[in-house]
Design a protein around this motif. Structure first.
Motif, short mmCIF file in Angstrom:
data_model
loop_
_atom_site.label_atom_id
_atom_site.label_comp_id
_atom_site.label_asym_id
_atom_site.label_seq_id
_atom_site.Cartn_x
_atom_site.Cartn_y
_atom_site.Cartn_z
N SER A 264 29.88 22.43 19.31
CA SER A 264 30.60 21.33 18.68
C SER A 264 30.54 21.41 17.16
CB SER A 264 30.02 19.99 19.14
OG SER A 264 30.15 19.84 20.53
N TYR A 265 31.36 20.58 16.52
CA TYR A 265 31.32 20.44 15.07
C TYR A 265 29.90 20.03 14.65
CZ TYR A 265 32.02 18.38 10.46
OH TYR A 265 31.93 18.07 9.13
N GLY A 266 29.36 20.71 13.67
CA GLY A 266 28.01 20.42 13.23
C GLY A 266 26.94 21.09 14.06
N GLY A 267 27.34 21.70 15.17
CA GLY A 267 26.38 22.34 16.06
C GLY A 267 26.16 23.79 15.73
N GLY A 268 26.01 24.60 16.80
CA GLY A 268 25.62 25.99 16.60
C GLY A 268 26.75 26.98 16.81
N VAL A 269 26.41 28.14 17.39
CA VAL A 269 27.33 29.28 17.40
C VAL A 269 27.95 29.56 18.77
CG1 VAL A 269 26.16 30.35 15.45
CG2 VAL A 269 25.41 30.91 17.78
N GLY A 270 27.59 28.80 19.80
CA GLY A 270 28.25 28.93 21.10
C GLY A 270 28.00 30.23 21.82
N ASN A 335 28.00 24.92 12.25
CA ASN A 335 29.44 24.98 12.49
C ASN A 335 30.15 23.85 11.75
OD1 ASN A 335 31.99 25.48 13.52
ND2 ASN A 335 31.56 24.58 15.52
N SER A 336 30.33 24.02 10.44
CA SER A 336 30.97 22.99 9.64
C SER A 336 31.53 23.60 8.35
CB SER A 336 29.97 21.88 9.29
OG SER A 336 30.52 21.00 8.33
N PRO A 337 32.71 23.14 7.91
CA PRO A 337 33.24 23.60 6.61
C PRO A 337 32.94 22.63 5.47
CG PRO A 337 34.97 22.47 7.81
CD PRO A 337 33.71 22.35 8.65
N SER A 338 32.06 21.67 5.71
CA SER A 338 31.76 20.65 4.70
C SER A 338 30.87 21.20 3.60
CB SER A 338 31.09 19.44 5.36
OG SER A 338 31.91 18.88 6.36
N THR A 339 30.75 20.42 2.54
CA THR A 339 29.84 20.75 1.44
C THR A 339 28.63 19.82 1.49
OG1 THR A 339 31.19 19.33 0.01
CG2 THR A 339 31.59 21.70 -0.10
N PHE A 340 27.48 20.32 0.99
CA PHE A 340 26.21 19.57 1.05
C PHE A 340 25.52 19.65 -0.30
CE2 PHE A 340 27.43 21.08 5.18
CZ PHE A 340 27.09 20.08 6.07
N ASN A 341 24.68 18.66 -0.56
CA ASN A 341 23.94 18.69 -1.83
C ASN A 341 22.67 19.53 -1.70
OD1 ASN A 341 22.06 17.12 -0.50
ND2 ASN A 341 22.42 15.27 -1.71
N LYS A 342 21.89 19.57 -2.75
CA LYS A 342 20.70 20.43 -2.78
C LYS A 342 19.67 20.07 -1.72
CE LYS A 342 18.80 17.42 -6.38
NZ LYS A 342 18.41 17.33 -7.81
N PHE A 673 37.73 37.27 11.21
CA PHE A 673 37.08 35.99 11.48
C PHE A 673 38.07 34.85 11.67
CE2 PHE A 673 33.20 33.33 10.86
CZ PHE A 673 32.32 34.17 11.50
N PRO A 674 38.90 34.88 12.73
CA PRO A 674 39.87 33.80 12.93
C PRO A 674 39.27 32.50 13.43
CG PRO A 674 39.93 35.32 14.78
CD PRO A 674 38.94 35.89 13.79
N ALA A 675 37.99 32.51 13.82
CA ALA A 675 37.34 31.31 14.34
C ALA A 675 36.87 30.45 13.17
CB ALA A 675 36.17 31.69 15.23
N ALA A 676 37.67 29.47 12.77
CA ALA A 676 37.38 28.68 11.58
C ALA A 676 36.20 27.74 11.81
CB ALA A 676 38.61 27.87 11.18
N ALA A 677 35.36 27.61 10.80
CA ALA A 677 34.22 26.70 10.89
C ALA A 677 34.70 25.28 11.11
CB ALA A 677 33.39 26.78 9.60
N GLY A 678 33.98 24.55 11.97
CA GLY A 678 34.33 23.17 12.26
C GLY A 678 35.05 22.98 13.58
N ALA A 679 35.62 24.04 14.12
CA ALA A 679 36.30 23.95 15.41
C ALA A 679 35.30 24.21 16.54
CB ALA A 679 37.44 24.96 15.48
N ARG A 680 35.66 23.79 17.76
CA ARG A 680 34.77 23.99 18.89
C ARG A 680 34.67 25.47 19.20
NH1 ARG A 680 32.44 20.69 22.06
NH2 ARG A 680 33.74 18.90 21.49
N ARG A 681 33.46 25.99 19.31
CA ARG A 681 33.26 27.42 19.44
C ARG A 681 32.95 27.86 20.87
NH1 ARG A 681 35.42 28.01 15.35
NH2 ARG A 681 36.87 28.52 17.01
#
Length: 787
Positions: A264-270, A335-342, A673-681
């Motif tokens: 899932s989104y935010g999860g692992g690599v499937g 599994n996310s395309p978001s940005t995060f702080n330090k 790498f067509p499997a975009a981050a954030g999609a269900r893997r």
């Protein structure tokens, strides 16, 4: 090609003999090309067949509007999905036959429905099937970054200009990329073969498989329509079957099982996860993509998703990789395309930008916020995507040069000769009035001027010289890259390099960087897309002026329909008031973004979120900061060097072992790498299984069936799935205040793959069902889940 490469050089050749030998080889290449083309394209033409007819325009624009609106809605999905224009080839055929029977003879009905009309219908729907890339700018700025004063008029103008910008280049380069026989454009040959079969005599009686393609299409698409209700609504678990989570039984203390098994989104690599949902498989086109290409692609996906990414995450190869998303349900985020702080906390992209005090239309970096939160982090998965994009850009150039270099050179020489010595298809096309060059020149000048106006004063913040620079970048690249694509079928995109270039020239200006990226990328991409359609018309002898107006009108109409549909969807969801803050600078939140916060819905706007994150990285933060020597992601730039070296290995090994499999190893495809981050893997096994079954076993043992029905089956799967997804979207998701999820049960839990602990699943189900059917979920009434 092999004969030419292995032919020894005679020591006694003089210069005249060498010239004659080279010219002879050029002629050999033309002969080889004709063998390929003659297999599907007849060397005859009937100039009396009409193409520019009422029914061609009616059906082309009708189906074009439908497929355009549908595919625009699908851009908001978590996993990419689209209905291909190939579907319209099948749907338009019986419609054309019916119109030929019922319309009065004359202007509305010039006679039998023919393949030239059919080709023009396909071209119109093809131009409208892909939503404008400009949508990501418009939605990103107006809705996701709350630039509320960006007018839809400017949005329509930006979409139209960027879609038509490359048209001038396409027309001015057609004598190099369309007319010569050496410019084969292999992607067109399957469409031509289908048109030939539909308008021929081999689609029904007297064959081993008497069912017509059209009947087969409706049967299969109807079956898929009803089946898609299961993974999309009733039992979503069959869309994400996580083998590792089954065996670990939702243990709360097994983080590595979640890292490897969750999809899932935010999860692992499937790892080892698979799906029975065609809407997750569609993006790979497993039936229409050659098997060797699928195997290269999935070799790369398995290598990077299941081996490289977990190792880099575990060793924290970039910077505090394991701390990213540590407070989430999973205890990590990969599994996310978001940005995060330090500290690894997710940052809304709106906080990166503020309005420039010098120019209210300019969105610039919020320097104070950036300094407080730097270094800005991205997930291991997302960082690896960027490294791979650097590898692919260089590797594609090297790969094409090594494997196709001599071929391209000889065909280019043949092309130069062919400009003066037209092939049979160019000769047949001479019977029709050509489109004057000045039409394309006027269009190029007009779109350039309008582009400058829209970008400079329409709210997209790109200065006039940025538009000119985008035009020059496309101008110098379209012929060499177009030549490569016309011969090898591989296109080298400019999006990453354009982001690099403009990010260095205009650091800190997110809108300008995103606008330049769209302009420069689409000028070449859309230009070559139109060139490919021109070649289709060239093969099928569609009059060039009819093709010109069909492409232009459908492109403009598609831009309007797509932009309007996207804006309508976003605004129809409504908004809720919020206190004015850096996250909600307009004092409200769009409910479509609330929908996006629930990736389990399948409609998280992942493509838009990724585009906006890229805008924050390349635009607001700028490449000098984000990829500079002091950045955690400086090492991703090694991808450029890796891309220059790796393609040499299989090429050299093939030279040593010509009869081995090394010619099938394609480094750009492995790294693409067509499997975009954030999609269900959960989509990393099923597509390859489908490809092997259909394109190896069925093709080998039931070749006649495969040739007749394989592509039709793929289109039927797309159509049935697409219609059900649209119905469910409007019935279940569209009304943000009255959503209608299917009742929770074992195969429809809060986390559809059931990787999270049972207590978490129960609480997620409470939240979803508590807010369903017009109700409001109150956390204080569920103390067990909100302690």
């Amino acid at each position: 090609m092999a004969d030419y490469e292995n032919k020894p050089t005679e020591p006694g050749f003089n210069s005249d003999e060498k010239v004659q030998a080279v010219e002879s080889n050029d002629d050999d290449y033309i002969d080889e090309i004709y063998e390929i083309i003659d297999a599907v394209v007849p060397r005859t033409d009937d100039p009396t067949l009409p193409a520019n007819t009422f029914r061609a325009w009616f059906l082309g624009l009708f189906f074009g509007v439908l497929i355009c609106a549908a595919n625009t809605i699908f851009t908001f999905r978590s996993n990419s999905f689209s209905i291909t224009p190939f579907v319209t080839v099948l749907l338009a055929y019986p419609c054309g036959l019916i119109m030929a029977q019922v319309l009065p003879a004359g202007l509305l009905n010039p006679g039998r429905f023919n393949y030239k009309e059919h080709a023009l219908i396909y071209v119109m729907t093809s131009c409208m099937a892909s939503p404008p890339y400009a949508l990501y700018n418009i939605i990103g700025q107006k809705y996701q970054l709350y630039q509320t004063d960006l007018s839809l008029i400017s949005g329509f103008g930006f979409a139209i200009v960027t879609q038509c910008f490359g048209y001038g280049f396409a027309g001015l380069t057609r004598r190099y990329l369309v007319r010569p026989a050496a410019m084969i454009w292999p992607s067109n040959l399957a469409t031509i073969a289908m048109l030939n079969s539909l308008h021929g005599q081999d689609d029904g009686h007297g064959t081993r498989y008497p069912m017509t393609r059209f009947k087969f299409f409706w049967l299969v698409s109807s079956a898929m329509f009803f089946y898609q209700l299961l993974p999309s609504y009733v039992m979503p678990m069959i869309g994400a079957l996580s083998v590792i989570c089954w065996f670990t039984n939702n243990k709360t203390d097994n983080k590595m099982a979640l890292v490897l098994g969750s999809t899932s989104y935010g999860g692992g690599v499937g790892l080892l996860s698979f799906t029975l949902d065609w809407s997750l498989v569609n993006v790979y086109a497993p039936i229409t993509t050659p098997l060797w290409a699928m195997m290269n692609q999935f070799l790369g996906l398995w290598l990077f998703m299941w081996i490289v990414t977990p190792i880099l995450w575990y060793t924290e190869a970039f910077y505090k990789d394991q701390s990213i998303g540590a407070t989430s349900e999973y205890g990590f985020t990969i599994n996310s395309p978001s940005t995060f702080n330090k500290d690894g906390k997710k940052i809304p992209n709106t906080k990166f930008v503020i309005r420039s005090p010098d120019d209210h239309n300019s969105l610039i970096l919020n320097q104070t916020f950036y300094d407080e939160n730097k270094p800005i982090l991205i997930t291991t998965y997302f960082a690896l995507e960027y490294a791979n994009s650097f590898i692919v850009f260089v590797a594609a150039l090297v790969h094409v040069g090594l494997w196709y270099g001599k071929d391209i050179w000889h065909r280019f020489r043949a092309t130069l000769k062919d400009l003066d010595r037209d092939d049979i298809h160019a000769t047949l096309m001479d019977a029709y009035p050509e489109v004057p060059d000045w039409w394309f020149m006027v269009l190029l000048v007009l779109t350039t001027v309008l582009g400058i106006v829209v970008c400079q004063w329409g709210g997209f913040d790109l200065p006039w010289w940025g538009t000119i620079l985008a035009m020059l970048l496309a101008l110098v690249s379209i012929i060499p890259i177009g030549t490569i694509q016309a011969i090898s079928g591989q296109q080298i995109g400019l999006n990453v390099m354009s982001e690099f270039l403009i990010g260095l020239l205009l650091p800190g200006r997110i809108s300008a960087v995103m606008a330049f990226k769209t302009f420069s990328y689409m000028a070449m991409y859309q230009g070559l897309f139109l060139v490919a359609d021109m070649k289709l018309g060239h093969y099928l002898k569609v009059p060039p002026r009819a093709m010109f107006f069909a492409q232009l009108v459908s492109t403009i109409l598609g831009s309007i329909v797509s932009t309007g549909s996207a804006a309508l969807i976003y605004e129809s969801f409504g908004k809720v008031d919020k206190p004015v803050s850096s996250q909600f600078p307009a004092g409200f939140q769009w409910l479509m973004q609330v929908q996006g916060d629930d990736p389990a819905s399948g409609w998280s706007s992942n493509g838009y979120n990724t585009f906006l994150s890229a805008g924050a990285i390349w635009g607001a933060i700028a490449p000098a900061r984000f990829f500079g020597p002091e950045s955690p992601y400086f090492k991703t730039l090694l991808g450029f060097a890796v891309g220059g070296v790796l393609p040499v290995i299989p090429w050299y090994l093939h030279k040593l072992q010509p009869n081995s499999f090394w010619h099938l190893v394609n480094i750009p495809l492995i790294f693409i790498f067509p499997a975009a981050a954030g999609a269900r893997r959960s989509d990393l096994i099923s597509p390859l299984i489908i490809a092997v079954v259909v394109n190896y076993f069925v093709k080998k043992y039931r070749n006649t069936w495969w040739k007749k029905y394989a592509y039709v089956m793929s289109a039927a799967f797309d159509s049935g799935t697409g219609v059900m997804l649209l119905i469910l979207f409007f019935m279940v998701q569209f009304n943000a205040k009255f959503q209608m999820p299917f009742p929770a049960w074992f195969m429809n839990s809060g986390d559809v793959e059931r990787c999270l602990p049972d207590a978490s699943l129960t609480c997620m189900e409470h939240a979803v069902m508590g807010a369903a059917y017009g109700n409001e979920y109150l956390a204080e009434q569920d103390p067990a889940c909100n302690a």
